[in-house]
Design a protein around this motif. Structure first.
Motif, short mmCIF file in Angstrom:
data_model
loop_
_atom_site.label_atom_id
_atom_site.label_comp_id
_atom_site.label_asym_id
_atom_site.label_seq_id
_atom_site.Cartn_x
_atom_site.Cartn_y
_atom_site.Cartn_z
N LYS A 280 0.81 -1.21 0.00
CA LYS A 280 0.00 0.00 0.00
C LYS A 280 0.85 1.27 0.00
O LYS A 280 0.34 2.37 -0.20
CB LYS A 280 -0.90 0.03 1.24
N MET A 281 2.15 1.13 0.24
CA MET A 281 3.02 2.29 0.41
C MET A 281 3.88 2.57 -0.80
O MET A 281 4.76 3.43 -0.76
CB MET A 281 3.92 2.08 1.64
N ILE A 282 3.68 1.80 -1.87
CA ILE A 282 4.42 2.06 -3.12
C ILE A 282 3.40 2.28 -4.24
O ILE A 282 2.30 1.74 -4.21
CB ILE A 282 5.37 0.90 -3.48
N THR A 283 3.77 3.11 -5.22
CA THR A 283 2.86 3.34 -6.33
C THR A 283 2.97 2.19 -7.33
O THR A 283 4.06 1.71 -7.62
CB THR A 283 3.19 4.65 -7.07
N GLY A 284 1.83 1.74 -7.81
CA GLY A 284 1.84 0.80 -8.93
C GLY A 284 1.71 -0.65 -8.57
O GLY A 284 1.78 -1.50 -9.47
#
Length: 278
Positions: A202-206
């Motif tokens: 949930k803490m990284i994009t993509g």
């Protein structure tokens, strides 16, 4: 109902075939996450091609066995690119993955997503709120009159999208994958719950966008149901393994790609899942 043993055999076959054949998948996708989508597709053994223009999209839709369309950051040219591409994929009976990111954010997005109902995507991947919103937009039974969508995030639990996912899978005669703490995959006849992953996703994009791209890679060599399950399984496995090694989201992103690359077909098939007949 398909047995767990047969599902695992089909996952192993799909993973090994992708690693052997290096299938190309073209993507019309989110500019925020385009690099991560391509890297994830490469890490599992596929070949990535990112495109924008209508004629190029049509060419690659004809050239490959599957394609990925993500609505994350719509560009004006997509008003032409997406319908033309989806028509070719539908007419040629090729698999394609729809990720309705940001559904409800604007009139163009809504207009295009309504149009795609007629082109019946093979796999729809989204979070719970996106899946509920798409079922409502397509006027299919959802069990909910409103979704809890917040930008690109979901405020709905995965299980609350169960009816919407079943309705969409039956309409498309394909598969729907709902992402969340426990992932739900359904072909309208069976539901599979897949376990694992990491809170760092949930803490990284993509992470969601790249999951759709990887599902398209597997869809070049197997059914939409097995392709979606294989993609979800390798993500849950890689997330678990990466989380044990790193201490934060920055290193997690790189380690996650390494774990996608290192995962064997047998390891992916053995990732915990349960089956429920509808």
């Amino acid at each position: 109902m398909i047995s767990q043993e047969n599902i695992q055999k089909e996952i192993i076959h799909a993973v090994n075939t992708v690693k052997k054949e290096n299938p190309m998948v073209a993507s019309i996708t989110n500019t925020v996450t385009i690099n991560f989508v391509a890297n994830a597709q490469l890490a599992v053994g596929g070949s990535a091609a990112m495109i924008y223009l209508p004629d190029e999209a049509e060419t690659l839709a004809k050239a490959g066995n599957a394609m990925y369309i993500n609505f994350g950051t719509l560009l004006p040219i997509y008003e032409e690119s997406i319908p033309r591409t989806a028509k070719i994929l539908y007419d040629s009976h090729k698999s394609w993955v729809l990720d309705p990111v940001g559904i409800g954010a604007g009139s163009l997005r809504k207009k295009l997503l309504k149009l795609l109902k007629g082109y019946r995507p093979s796999i729809i991947r989204g979070n719970a709120s996106e899946i509920i919103a798409l079922a409502n937009l397509w006027e299919l039974p959802s069990g909910r009159t409103h979704s809890g969508i917040r930008g690109v995030d979901s405020t709905d639990k995965v299980i609350s999208a169960r009816q919407s996912a079943i309705s969409l899978a039956k309409w498309t005669n394909g598969t729907v994958a709902v992402s969340g703490e426990t992932d739900l995959i359904t072909n309208g006849r069976e539901i599979i719950f897949s376990y694992g992953g990491s809170h760092f996703l949930k803490m990284i994009t993509g992470s969601g966008c790249s999951l759709g791209g990887v599902a398209a890679i597997y869809a070049t060599v197997t059914s939409p149901f097995i392709a979606a399950l294989t993609a979800v399984s390798i993500y849950n496995l890689a997330g678990k393994r990466a989380e044990k090694i790193v201490h934060g989201p920055g290193h997690f992103q790189a380690q996650f790609l390494d774990e996608l690359y290192k995962a064997t077909a047998e390891d992916i098939a053995a990732n915990l899942f349960t089956i429920e007949e509808i």
